[in-house]
Design an enzyme around this catalytic site. Structure first.
Site, PDB file in Angstrom:
ATOM      1  N   ARG A  62       0.814  -1.227   0.000  1.00 40.55           N
ATOM      2  CA  ARG A  62       0.000   0.000   0.000  1.00 40.55           C
ATOM      3  C   ARG A  62       0.845   1.274   0.000  1.00 40.55           C
ATOM      4  O   ARG A  62       0.357   2.342  -0.385  1.00 40.55           O
ATOM      5  CB  ARG A  62      -1.019  -0.030   1.155  1.00 40.55           C
ATOM      6  CG  ARG A  62      -2.154  -1.020   0.892  1.00 40.55           C
ATOM      7  CD  ARG A  62      -3.236  -0.929   1.952  1.00 40.55           C
ATOM      8  NE  ARG A  62      -2.784  -1.360   3.249  1.00 40.55           N
ATOM      9  CZ  ARG A  62      -2.878  -2.603   3.713  1.00 40.55           C
ATOM     10  NH1 ARG A  62      -3.422  -3.557   2.971  1.00 40.55           N
ATOM     11  NH2 ARG A  62      -2.432  -2.909   4.910  1.00 40.55           N
ATOM     12  N   GLU A  99       4.420  -9.965  15.900  1.00 42.17           N
ATOM     13  CA  GLU A  99       3.847 -10.518  17.130  1.00 42.17           C
ATOM     14  C   GLU A  99       4.224 -12.008  17.244  1.00 42.17           C
ATOM     15  O   GLU A  99       4.651 -12.473  18.290  1.00 42.17           O
ATOM     16  CB  GLU A  99       2.322 -10.345  17.065  1.00 42.17           C
ATOM     17  CG  GLU A  99       1.657 -10.486  18.404  1.00 42.17           C
ATOM     18  CD  GLU A  99       0.161 -10.214  18.296  1.00 42.17           C
ATOM     19  OE1 GLU A  99      -0.291  -9.703  17.254  1.00 42.17           O
ATOM     20  OE2 GLU A  99      -0.540 -10.540  19.272  1.00 42.17           O
TER      21      GLU A  99
HETATM   22  P1  AMP Z   1       3.645  -2.002  11.669  1.00 36.94           P
HETATM   23  O1  AMP Z   1       4.897  -2.626  11.145  1.00 36.94           O
HETATM   24  O2  AMP Z   1       3.137  -2.670  12.933  1.00 36.94           O
HETATM   25  O3  AMP Z   1       3.774  -0.500  11.846  1.00 36.94           O
HETATM   26  O4  AMP Z   1       2.493  -2.298  10.609  1.00 36.94           O
HETATM   27  C1  AMP Z   1       2.335  -1.534   9.521  1.00 36.94           C
HETATM   28  C2  AMP Z   1       1.807  -2.308   8.346  1.00 36.94           C
HETATM   29  O5  AMP Z   1       0.696  -3.141   8.691  1.00 36.94           O
HETATM   30  C3  AMP Z   1       1.323  -1.343   7.289  1.00 36.94           C
HETATM   31  O6  AMP Z   1       1.788  -1.795   6.031  1.00 36.94           O
HETATM   32  C4  AMP Z   1      -0.184  -1.379   7.391  1.00 36.94           C
HETATM   33  O7  AMP Z   1      -0.751  -1.344   6.115  1.00 36.94           O
HETATM   34  C5  AMP Z   1      -0.522  -2.685   8.114  1.00 36.94           C
HETATM   35  N1  AMP Z   1      -1.468  -2.483   9.228  1.00 36.94           N
HETATM   36  C6  AMP Z   1      -1.189  -2.638  10.553  1.00 36.94           C
HETATM   37  N2  AMP Z   1      -2.260  -2.407  11.325  1.00 36.94           N
HETATM   38  C7  AMP Z   1      -3.276  -2.071  10.491  1.00 36.94           C
HETATM   39  C8  AMP Z   1      -4.655  -1.673  10.675  1.00 36.94           C
HETATM   40  N3  AMP Z   1      -5.229  -1.589  11.894  1.00 36.94           N
HETATM   41  N4  AMP Z   1      -5.374  -1.369   9.584  1.00 36.94           N
HETATM   42  C9  AMP Z   1      -4.822  -1.429   8.339  1.00 36.94           C
HETATM   43  N5  AMP Z   1      -3.539  -1.803   8.086  1.00 36.94           N
HETATM   44  C10 AMP Z   1      -2.763  -2.121   9.147  1.00 36.94           C
END
Ligand code: AMP
Length: 180
Positions: A62, A99
């Site tokens: 995305r 996780e």
């Molecule tokens: P992080 O590495 O935990 O910051 O996760 C970020 C990635 O996970 C991004 O590419 C987001 O598109 C996806 N992501 C994580 N949580 C969500 C959420 N609640 N809604 C949509 N996409 C999410």
């Protein structure tokens, strides 16, 4: 209504996707709204137009949606940060914790040169694991991660703090959601 509130209204929330307990913020309804999509790109452009950016590094998948128009507008090049084994030439890799288990992102080894100024971009900042790894990849190549940019941030998960402390890079986001 502020521009931020107008854009916020276009983002759909889906409970329990992709698994129970996750509130998924669906960017597809935002980017299909022509005005909101334009406002998202304008927001990012205004933040970085005077920062002498050489490359926008977009995180699969995305991040690609926002990286390409932002790079064009900034007069910068587009670099792809991809899932393993997608890029055809020699790559640099960074593995990070999820996780459960780990994940890896890759970038072409010759994509960024010493001293290049780079914006890392994704749609959403949650724990910051993905963006921290992306900023580390930029540094591995000798580049300067000027900022990590997002449309949405979930501040309760402290992703901005992780990116700052672990990769020395500031996070910028358009919309904050009080979810965890
Ligand atoms: P992080 O590495 O935990 O910051 O996760 C970020 C990635 O996970 C991004 O590419 C987001 O598109 C996806 N992501 C994580 N949580 C969500 C959420 N609640 N809604 C949509 N996409 C999410």
């Amino acid at each position: 209504m502020t521009v931020e509130d107008e854009v916020r209204k276009t983002i759909r929330q889906i409970p329990d996707f992709p698994k129970k307990g996750i509130q998924f913020l669906d960017i597809t309804t935002g980017v299909k709204d022509a005005k909101a999509f334009k406002q998202m790109i304008e927001f990012l452009y205004e933040k970085f137009k005077d920062k002498n950016i050489n490359y926008v590094a977009a995180i699969e998948s995305r991040g690609f949606i926002f990286g390409a128009p932002l790079a064009l507008k900034l007069g910068a090049g587009l670099v792809l940060m991809r899932k393993p084994n997608k890029l055809p030439a020699k790559t640099l890799s960074e593995t990070y914790n999820l996780e459960y288990g780990t994940d890896t992102i890759q970038m072409h080894a010759d994509a960024i040169k010493e001293g290049d100024r780079v914006i890392v971009i994704d749609d959403l900042l949650a724990t910051g694991g993905t963006a921290t790894a992306a900023c580390k990849l930029v540094k591995k190549a000798g580049g300067v991660p000027v900022a990590a940019a997002f449309i949405i941030e979930l501040p309760k998960l402290n992703g901005a703090e992780k990116i700052r402390t672990e990769a020395g890079c500031e996070a910028v986001s358009m919309l904050k959601y009080d979810l965890s």
